[in-house]
Scaffold this motif. Sequence first.
Motif, PDB file in Angstrom:
ATOM      1  N   ASP A 227       1.371  -0.990  -0.261  1.00  0.00           N
ATOM      2  CA  ASP A 227       0.181  -0.252  -0.213  1.00  0.00           C
ATOM      3  C   ASP A 227       0.915   1.535  -0.186  1.00  0.00           C
ATOM      4  OD1 ASP A 227      -2.691  -1.331   0.074  1.00  0.00           O
ATOM      5  OD2 ASP A 227      -2.510  -1.578   2.218  1.00  0.00           O
ATOM      6  N   VAL A 228       1.848   1.356   0.988  1.00  0.00           N
ATOM      7  CA  VAL A 228       2.968   2.989   0.999  1.00  0.00           C
ATOM      8  C   VAL A 228       3.695   2.650  -0.891  1.00  0.00           C
ATOM      9  CG1 VAL A 228       4.918   3.125   2.298  1.00  0.00           C
ATOM     10  CG2 VAL A 228       3.527   2.095   3.196  1.00  0.00           C
ATOM     11  N   ILE A 229       4.263   1.280  -1.220  1.00  0.00           N
ATOM     12  CA  ILE A 229       4.492   1.553  -2.645  1.00  0.00           C
ATOM     13  C   ILE A 229       3.698   2.466  -3.302  1.00  0.00           C
ATOM     14  CG2 ILE A 229       5.133  -0.077  -4.511  1.00  0.00           C
ATOM     15  CD1 ILE A 229       7.331   0.697  -3.211  1.00  0.00           C
ATOM     16  N   VAL A 230       2.482   2.165  -3.719  1.00  0.00           N
ATOM     17  CA  VAL A 230       1.314   2.063  -3.923  1.00  0.00           C
ATOM     18  C   VAL A 230       0.605   3.052  -4.107  1.00  0.00           C
ATOM     19  CG1 VAL A 230      -1.105   1.852  -5.476  1.00  0.00           C
ATOM     20  CG2 VAL A 230       0.130  -0.069  -4.678  1.00  0.00           C
ATOM     21  N   LYS A 231       0.461   4.135  -2.499  1.00  0.00           N
ATOM     22  CA  LYS A 231       0.803   5.579  -2.753  1.00  0.00           C
ATOM     23  C   LYS A 231       1.430   6.005  -3.203  1.00  0.00           C
ATOM     24  CE  LYS A 231      -2.804   4.569   1.589  1.00  0.00           C
ATOM     25  NZ  LYS A 231      -2.815   4.577   2.752  1.00  0.00           N
ATOM     26  N   THR A 232       2.566   5.543  -2.899  1.00  0.00           N
ATOM     27  CA  THR A 232       3.437   6.503  -3.547  1.00  0.00           C
ATOM     28  C   THR A 232       3.766   6.781  -4.682  1.00  0.00           C
ATOM     29  OG1 THR A 232       4.740   5.914  -0.959  1.00  0.00           O
ATOM     30  CG2 THR A 232       6.664   6.492  -3.256  1.00  0.00           C
ATOM     31  N   LEU A 233       3.640   5.892  -5.470  1.00  0.00           N
ATOM     32  CA  LEU A 233       4.127   5.770  -6.797  1.00  0.00           C
ATOM     33  C   LEU A 233       2.740   6.739  -7.805  1.00  0.00           C
ATOM     34  CD1 LEU A 233       5.233   4.740  -9.536  1.00  0.00           C
ATOM     35  CD2 LEU A 233       3.447   2.655  -9.318  1.00  0.00           C
ATOM     36  N   ASP A 234       1.559   6.473  -6.732  1.00  0.00           N
ATOM     37  CA  ASP A 234       0.522   7.393  -7.671  1.00  0.00           C
ATOM     38  C   ASP A 234       0.457   9.016  -7.611  1.00  0.00           C
ATOM     39  OD1 ASP A 234      -1.172   5.146  -8.530  1.00  0.00           O
ATOM     40  OD2 ASP A 234      -2.836   4.975  -6.631  1.00  0.00           O
ATOM     41  N   GLN A 235       1.384   9.237  -5.844  1.00  0.00           N
ATOM     42  CA  GLN A 235       1.435  10.683  -6.208  1.00  0.00           C
ATOM     43  C   GLN A 235       2.681  11.257  -6.700  1.00  0.00           C
ATOM     44  OE1 GLN A 235       1.952  11.520  -1.310  1.00  0.00           O
ATOM     45  NE2 GLN A 235       3.687  12.433  -2.203  1.00  0.00           N
ATOM     46  N   VAL A 236       3.878  10.290  -6.908  1.00  0.00           N
ATOM     47  CA  VAL A 236       4.623  10.622  -8.034  1.00  0.00           C
ATOM     48  C   VAL A 236       4.956  11.002  -9.475  1.00  0.00           C
ATOM     49  CG1 VAL A 236       7.158   9.486  -8.852  1.00  0.00           C
ATOM     50  CG2 VAL A 236       6.513   9.648  -6.741  1.00  0.00           C
ATOM     51  N   ILE A 237       3.560   9.997  -9.486  1.00  0.00           N
ATOM     52  CA  ILE A 237       2.668  10.407 -11.016  1.00  0.00           C
ATOM     53  C   ILE A 237       1.793  11.349 -11.545  1.00  0.00           C
ATOM     54  CG2 ILE A 237       1.422   8.830 -12.827  1.00  0.00           C
ATOM     55  CD1 ILE A 237       2.423   6.548 -11.907  1.00  0.00           C
ATOM     56  N   ILE A 238       1.480  11.094 -10.462  1.00  0.00           N
ATOM     57  CA  ILE A 238       0.296  12.290 -10.660  1.00  0.00           C
ATOM     58  C   ILE A 238       1.187  14.405 -10.050  1.00  0.00           C
ATOM     59  CG2 ILE A 238      -1.258  14.213  -9.080  1.00  0.00           C
ATOM     60  CD1 ILE A 238      -2.403  11.137  -8.315  1.00  0.00           C
ATOM     61  N   LYS A 239       2.113  14.509  -9.492  1.00  0.00           N
ATOM     62  CA  LYS A 239       2.872  15.637  -9.177  1.00  0.00           C
ATOM     63  C   LYS A 239       3.745  15.362 -10.558  1.00  0.00           C
ATOM     64  CE  LYS A 239       1.675  16.964  -4.543  1.00  0.00           C
ATOM     65  NZ  LYS A 239       1.089  18.161  -4.258  1.00  0.00           N
ATOM     66  N   LYS A 240       4.298  14.548 -11.030  1.00  0.00           N
ATOM     67  CA  LYS A 240       5.702  14.235 -12.170  1.00  0.00           C
ATOM     68  C   LYS A 240       4.398  15.808 -13.421  1.00  0.00           C
ATOM     69  CE  LYS A 240       8.309  14.047 -15.385  1.00  0.00           C
ATOM     70  NZ  LYS A 240       9.548  14.654 -15.420  1.00  0.00           N
ATOM     71  N   GLN A 241       2.789  14.732 -13.810  1.00  0.00           N
ATOM     72  CA  GLN A 241       2.370  15.059 -14.858  1.00  0.00           C
ATOM     73  C   GLN A 241       2.154  16.797 -14.459  1.00  0.00           C
ATOM     74  OE1 GLN A 241      -1.910  14.558 -15.434  1.00  0.00           O
ATOM     75  NE2 GLN A 241      -0.951  13.608 -17.022  1.00  0.00           N
ATOM     76  N   THR A 242       1.562  17.034 -13.326  1.00  0.00           N
ATOM     77  CA  THR A 242       1.038  18.546 -13.179  1.00  0.00           C
ATOM     78  C   THR A 242       1.559  19.110 -13.068  1.00  0.00           C
ATOM     79  OG1 THR A 242      -0.908  17.700 -11.222  1.00  0.00           O
ATOM     80  CG2 THR A 242      -0.362  19.629 -10.970  1.00  0.00           C
ATOM     81  N   HIS A 243       2.930  18.843 -11.949  1.00  0.00           N
ATOM     82  CA  HIS A 243       4.148  20.244 -12.357  1.00  0.00           C
ATOM     83  C   HIS A 243       5.038  20.174 -13.552  1.00  0.00           C
ATOM     84  CE1 HIS A 243       2.287  21.544  -8.562  1.00  0.00           C
ATOM     85  NE2 HIS A 243       2.390  20.323  -7.827  1.00  0.00           N
ATOM     86  N   ASP A 244       5.139  19.428 -14.300  1.00  0.00           N
ATOM     87  CA  ASP A 244       5.609  18.979 -15.354  1.00  0.00           C
ATOM     88  C   ASP A 244       7.330  19.583 -15.087  1.00  0.00           C
ATOM     89  OD1 ASP A 244       6.821  21.356 -17.919  1.00  0.00           O
ATOM     90  OD2 ASP A 244       6.649  19.091 -18.446  1.00  0.00           O
ATOM     91  N   ASN A 245       7.838  17.887 -14.283  1.00  0.00           N
ATOM     92  CA  ASN A 245       9.107  18.112 -13.970  1.00  0.00           C
ATOM     93  C   ASN A 245       9.385  19.089 -12.958  1.00  0.00           C
ATOM     94  OD1 ASN A 245      11.177  15.857 -13.319  1.00  0.00           O
ATOM     95  ND2 ASN A 245      12.172  16.503 -15.333  1.00  0.00           N
ATOM     96  N   THR A 246       8.933  19.497 -12.490  1.00  0.00           N
ATOM     97  CA  THR A 246       9.458  20.745 -11.426  1.00  0.00           C
ATOM     98  C   THR A 246      10.658  19.900  -9.887  1.00  0.00           C
ATOM     99  OG1 THR A 246       7.676  20.992  -9.721  1.00  0.00           O
ATOM    100  CG2 THR A 246       7.772  22.667 -12.127  1.00  0.00           C
ATOM    101  N   SER A 247      11.405  21.218  -9.464  1.00  0.00           N
ATOM    102  CA  SER A 247      12.187  20.645  -8.184  1.00  0.00           C
ATOM    103  C   SER A 247      10.978  19.863  -7.132  1.00  0.00           C
ATOM    104  CB  SER A 247      12.482  21.603  -7.851  1.00  0.00           C
ATOM    105  OG  SER A 247      12.271  22.474  -7.577  1.00  0.00           O
ATOM    106  N   THR A 248       9.984  19.852  -6.909  1.00  0.00           N
ATOM    107  CA  THR A 248       8.977  19.964  -5.911  1.00  0.00           C
ATOM    108  C   THR A 248       7.628  19.045  -6.819  1.00  0.00           C
ATOM    109  OG1 THR A 248       7.451  22.047  -6.467  1.00  0.00           O
ATOM    110  CG2 THR A 248       8.998  22.655  -5.245  1.00  0.00           C
ATOM    111  N   SER A 249       8.140  18.918  -8.106  1.00  0.00           N
ATOM    112  CA  SER A 249       7.531  18.048  -8.654  1.00  0.00           C
ATOM    113  C   SER A 249       7.162  16.165  -8.124  1.00  0.00           C
ATOM    114  CB  SER A 249       7.648  17.528 -10.334  1.00  0.00           C
ATOM    115  OG  SER A 249       9.280  17.023  -9.913  1.00  0.00           O
ATOM    116  N   THR A 250       7.877  15.775  -7.053  1.00  0.00           N
ATOM    117  CA  THR A 250       8.299  14.117  -6.179  1.00  0.00           C
ATOM    118  C   THR A 250       7.251  14.865  -4.323  1.00  0.00           C
ATOM    119  OG1 THR A 250      10.223  13.904  -6.200  1.00  0.00           O
ATOM    120  CG2 THR A 250       8.881  13.672  -8.073  1.00  0.00           C
ATOM    121  N   SER A 251       7.569  15.938  -4.474  1.00  0.00           N
ATOM    122  CA  SER A 251       7.338  16.149  -3.279  1.00  0.00           C
ATOM    123  C   SER A 251       6.307  16.163  -2.253  1.00  0.00           C
ATOM    124  CB  SER A 251       7.780  17.921  -2.917  1.00  0.00           C
ATOM    125  OG  SER A 251       9.705  17.533  -2.709  1.00  0.00           O
ATOM    126  N   THR A 252       5.360  16.452  -1.397  1.00  0.00           N
ATOM    127  CA  THR A 252       4.105  16.471  -0.231  1.00  0.00           C
ATOM    128  C   THR A 252       4.554  17.872   0.641  1.00  0.00           C
ATOM    129  OG1 THR A 252       4.862  15.332   1.331  1.00  0.00           O
ATOM    130  CG2 THR A 252       3.690  13.768  -0.879  1.00  0.00           C
TER     131      THR A 252
END
Length: 343
Positions: free
Chosen positions: A187-212
Amino acid sequence: MIEYNNSQLKKYPRIVFIGGTSFSICSLQQLHMLKYNIIGIITNPDKYIKKNKNIVFNNKIKQYAIKNKIPILQPTNFLDTAFIETLKSWHIDIQIVVSFRILPKHIWNLPKIGTLNLHASILPNYKGPFPIHWSIINGETHTGLTTFFIKNDRIDSGNIILQKKIHIGKNETYGEVENKLKKISGDVIVKTLDQVIIKKQTHDNTSTSTSTSTSTSTSTSTSTSTSLFYARKIYNEDCRIQWQTSFVDVIYNKIRGLSPYPTAWTYLFIKNKFYRFKIFLSKKILVPHLYTIGLVTISAFEMKISAKKGFISILEGQIEGKTKMSVKNIINGIKIKTNIFVK
């Protein structure tokens, strides 16, 4: 850079899973069950065991890959040209590392989005290869899982993505705590992966794209610990119980922190001879006494060893040359019940 539309967002980034132990399998199964696009698996070279008179490999990751027809690589050398070229040909978006050896930069830096790692502690505390063992040995009441992006060659260091804390029961062993962490790892891996993918698309690979909102570097994470413990590899001599210098609480935590593997041990003196004695399970008895430290007293149903400020009562152990057994069977096998001590 690969772009994903909304329907592709969750399932289709090209993922390589990297794992080497039984701890890894739960995360792999969860990702595969939810149909994430695992295009390949990297695991350790085969180790063989004898099973029903046959020699078979015991790598559960490889067994899962073969069963589900997922391409698999088992590098002995990360500099191997064929291995590197195969990885490049996979056009990896994300690598996910769960319980594996240290990766060199040319491997963790290969994916387009990055390489995620799951570590079995609340970083930055208990970096290193044996975090669960040391947490219990040190008497911690909590541990957990941390996911982060590998960004440098420092061990277990990078930008934290997600953390999940669990309670360590006062009598729980390493094996029991590891199983608790296994169960939540997927579950931790799945939540992490979903978060990373969404942030990646939303912030277009900016320095904050994988941060919460709570993400931070492991080197600057807000920790309640006054000092951070490095969970180094545990060697055989680390497992030996020091009866003369350790209090009963310290000995008890060591026994459960090393059970079932690599196992706390001592020398047991019986019939004018020392035997190596592994202790898998015990209970502590906190009571003042005047017994000599290390003296073994045996009754019909109890075998206890005197320590500072109490006793260690053996529940399950293994005397050199014999199999692991309950204390009742150990007692039955010891004919002489006096002049027994540990060292």
